[in-house]
Design an enzyme around this catalytic site. Sequence first.
Site, short mmCIF file in Angstrom:
data_model
loop_
_atom_site.label_atom_id
_atom_site.label_comp_id
_atom_site.label_asym_id
_atom_site.label_seq_id
_atom_site.Cartn_x
_atom_site.Cartn_y
_atom_site.Cartn_z
N GLN A 182 0.86 -1.19 0.00
CA GLN A 182 0.00 0.00 0.00
C GLN A 182 0.89 1.24 0.00
O GLN A 182 1.46 1.61 1.03
CB GLN A 182 -0.93 -0.03 1.21
CG GLN A 182 -1.74 -1.32 1.32
CD GLN A 182 -2.72 -1.50 0.18
OE1 GLN A 182 -3.74 -0.80 0.09
NE2 GLN A 182 -2.44 -2.44 -0.72
N GLY A 223 -12.01 1.75 4.01
CA GLY A 223 -11.05 1.00 3.22
C GLY A 223 -10.14 1.89 2.40
O GLY A 223 -10.34 3.11 2.27
N HIS A 224 -9.14 1.26 1.79
CA HIS A 224 -8.13 2.02 1.04
C HIS A 224 -8.73 2.68 -0.19
O HIS A 224 -9.64 2.16 -0.82
CB HIS A 224 -6.94 1.14 0.67
CG HIS A 224 -7.26 -0.07 -0.15
ND1 HIS A 224 -6.31 -0.97 -0.53
CD2 HIS A 224 -8.42 -0.53 -0.67
CE1 HIS A 224 -6.86 -1.92 -1.25
NE2 HIS A 224 -8.15 -1.68 -1.35
N ASN A 225 -8.21 3.86 -0.49
CA ASN A 225 -8.59 4.65 -1.67
C ASN A 225 -10.01 5.21 -1.61
O ASN A 225 -10.51 5.70 -2.62
CB ASN A 225 -8.42 3.84 -2.96
CG ASN A 225 -6.99 3.41 -3.18
OD1 ASN A 225 -6.67 2.23 -3.05
ND2 ASN A 225 -6.10 4.35 -3.49
N SER A 243 -12.13 2.03 -2.31
CA SER A 243 -12.38 2.81 -3.52
C SER A 243 -13.80 3.32 -3.64
O SER A 243 -14.21 3.76 -4.73
CB SER A 243 -12.01 2.00 -4.77
OG SER A 243 -10.63 1.67 -4.76
#
Length: 328
Positions: A182, A223-225, A243
């Site tokens: 990441q 969560g990521h993004n 995302s």
Amino acid sequence: MTLRTGAIVQALGGELFGDPDRLLTRLAPLEGAQASELSFLVNPKLTHLLAGTRAGCVIVGPALAEAARSRGDCIVAADPHLYFARVTQLWKRLHGGTARPGVHPSAVVEEGAFVDPSASVGALCFVGRGARIGAGTVLHPRVTVGEDCVIGARCIVQSGAVIGGDGFGFAPREGAWEKIEQLGAVRIGDDVEIGANTCIDRGALQDTVVEDGVKLDNLIQIGHNCHIGRHTAMAGCVGVAGSARIGAHCTVGGAGMILGHLTIADHVHISSASIVTRSILKPGHYTGFFPIDENGAWEKNAATLKHIHGLRERVMRLERLLPDEDEE
């Protein structure tokens, strides 16, 4: 410590009816409030409690001013809920409850990190290299801020929160999993509040973004993004998969779930325990869960739902056999 009713109005505005020298020792709910305590009434459904409360002073809106005056001392404000919020802030400032600027001796701030002199970093916090903590921001004890993550001004991060942990990224390889590093970070705007044990994952390539004024309750997973628009608020145990893009001025009720790669428009309000499985591009209030029921009835209804698609196909075939109304 005490505070005069007159001093409250002098500091915050509003219209006082009653004794400006009445001393208040604490804030309390209508039920159980005593003569030395300040309370407030917002919900019209609780108006019946007004006559019976023993509170020394009550904050009310203009519609309840007459009823409140007949009961005793009151402060009339255009928005009593907002006024009460500002009273709590005033009370905390005057009674020394605000965090002091500086870094606690037990905290770890790695080389290359920047903490504004007016910020407060509590006991056992960790601030990674390259991270930035803005002016007036408060990190309560045991907060973790990962490398290169940015937190803006006047933010509050409650104990146990992790900002910038790795996002959940793995590639399948011959029945096992290969880690996707990441490489992004987390960027948090100004005036954001993050609850206890909430986690905001760093981006895989680009940064995870939380805009100005966002309020996150305890035990939330971002969560990521993800990208969360300004002044959006989420209650406890919400989960947002990677995302997802959530607009401004949205709300998500407790335990709501938003799947990854979805887009949520501005001014969307999602009910508690709802699962969002598709993008929502129109403002409004959305609910998506199967109502609770006695288990036997729930199982029958759930079994019936399995046949709805087949029933739909049968109805469509029957409709094709019927004469067209335009031909009659």
